[in-house]
Motif scaffolding. Structure first.
Motif, mmCIF file in Angstrom:
data_model
loop_
_atom_site.group_PDB
_atom_site.id
_atom_site.type_symbol
_atom_site.label_atom_id
_atom_site.label_comp_id
_atom_site.label_asym_id
_atom_site.label_seq_id
_atom_site.Cartn_x
_atom_site.Cartn_y
_atom_site.Cartn_z
ATOM 1 N N THR A 132 49.671 30.030 -24.607
ATOM 2 C CA THR A 132 49.124 28.686 -23.646
ATOM 3 C C THR A 132 47.711 29.013 -23.365
ATOM 4 O O THR A 132 47.186 29.915 -23.094
ATOM 5 N N GLY A 134 44.192 27.111 -21.736
ATOM 6 C CA GLY A 134 43.893 26.105 -20.874
ATOM 7 C C GLY A 134 42.454 26.727 -19.976
ATOM 8 O O GLY A 134 41.653 27.189 -20.890
ATOM 9 N N GLY A 235 49.563 24.241 -23.958
ATOM 10 C CA GLY A 235 48.520 24.195 -23.068
ATOM 11 C C GLY A 235 47.471 23.057 -23.381
ATOM 12 O O GLY A 235 47.845 22.434 -24.480
ATOM 13 N N THR A 258 54.208 19.251 -24.639
ATOM 14 C CA THR A 258 53.494 19.946 -23.640
ATOM 15 C C THR A 258 53.912 19.655 -22.374
ATOM 16 O O THR A 258 53.657 20.502 -21.319
#
Length: 274
Positions: A132, A134, A235, A258
């Protein structure tokens, strides 16, 4: 048995019911979370949204680290979220507030990977990894759907962000802040960089390709050691995958869901741990 699940982030919390028959997800609510408030206020916010769920069979909670998922103690510090919870037993307080018979916590990146193994891009793949991306980077290495955190075949704790790349922490090379720092003009987020790249901006394309090349390089030795046959990306930054797919020389896909993967993964782990 349906499972009540909370997915907790730094700014929002999602409450959902997951039905294991077809892994259907019913989102009951998604509300803003004031994560920098005092511990009692954070517990109050989480409890308020959790009460909208059927809690007779307990509650599964997916949330980011640093957190002791076995004991429910938070160890956030200088994270920009939940900083007042440092050393606080969130599990004890939330369980008491909701009078729960069972409360289980799970790392959100691990929940994502288990969700993708259960009903997504790496469904029932024997050895896979979920990543993930972000504000930071999360990873989970799975063997037959179970998270592996120890041994020489995975990074420390199974978490790639704890490794260095080119002499620096990995997140200095691949994360939202790394991409925004590398792009020469101010933009609100990575989505905007990707949008510019799709309209022919060579700088945006180059920044994204560089960041994901770093990710591919950092992942490769662990993919080899663990015997990973397929990787799934999630992410917010995974939305740029169509622009960077060519930098990977191992099988990789971006999640198609997601919103629900971590909810499904938390529910699957909850049921498996019953």
């Amino acid at each position: 048995m349906d499972v009540a699940v909370l997915e907790v982030g730094g700014s929002h919390v999602t409450a959902a019911v997951v039905s294991p028959g077809g892994w259907d997800v019913t989102v009951v609510d998604r509300v803003k979370l004031e994560s920098q408030e005092a511990p009692e206020a954070v517990v109050g916010q989480l409890a308020a949204v959790a009460r909208k769920l059927p809690l007779a069979s307990g509650l599964a909670v997916a949330l980011p680290g640093p957190f002791d998922f076995a004991t429910g103690v938070a160890w956030y510090r200088n994270q920009g979220k939940f900083d007042q919870l440092y050393g606080y037993n969130l599990g004890e307080s939330l369980g008491a507030e909701l009078a729960l018979d069972r409360l289980m916590f799970m790392n959100d990146a691990e929940a994502f990977a288990v969700g993708e193994w259960t009903a997504g891009e790496v469904r029932e793949v024997e050895r896979c990894v979920g990543v993930t991306i972000g504000t930071g980077i999360g990873t989970a290495f799975l063997a037959d759907g179970r998270v592996v955190r120890e041994g020489e075949s995975v990074p420390p704790g199974g978490e790639l962000y704890k490794t260095s790349y080119d002499g620096k922490p990995l997140e200095d090379s691949i994360s939202a802040r790394a991409i925004l720092r590398a792009y020469p003009d101010p933009v609100p987020g990575v989505k905007e960089v990707a949008d510019l790249a799709r309209t022919g901006d060579p700088v945006g394309q180059g920044v994204l390709e560089t960041a994901f090349t770093h990710l591919a390089s950092a992942l490769t030795p662990w993919i080899d050691r663990f015997g990973v046959t397929r990787t799934v990306l999630g992410g917010s930054i995974s939305g740029a995958f169509d622009l960077v797919e060519s930098v990977f020389d191992f099988p990789v896909a971006a999640t198609k869901d997601t919103e629900h993967s971590a909810l499904i993964g938390a529910a699957a782990h909850y049921l498996r741990s019953s």
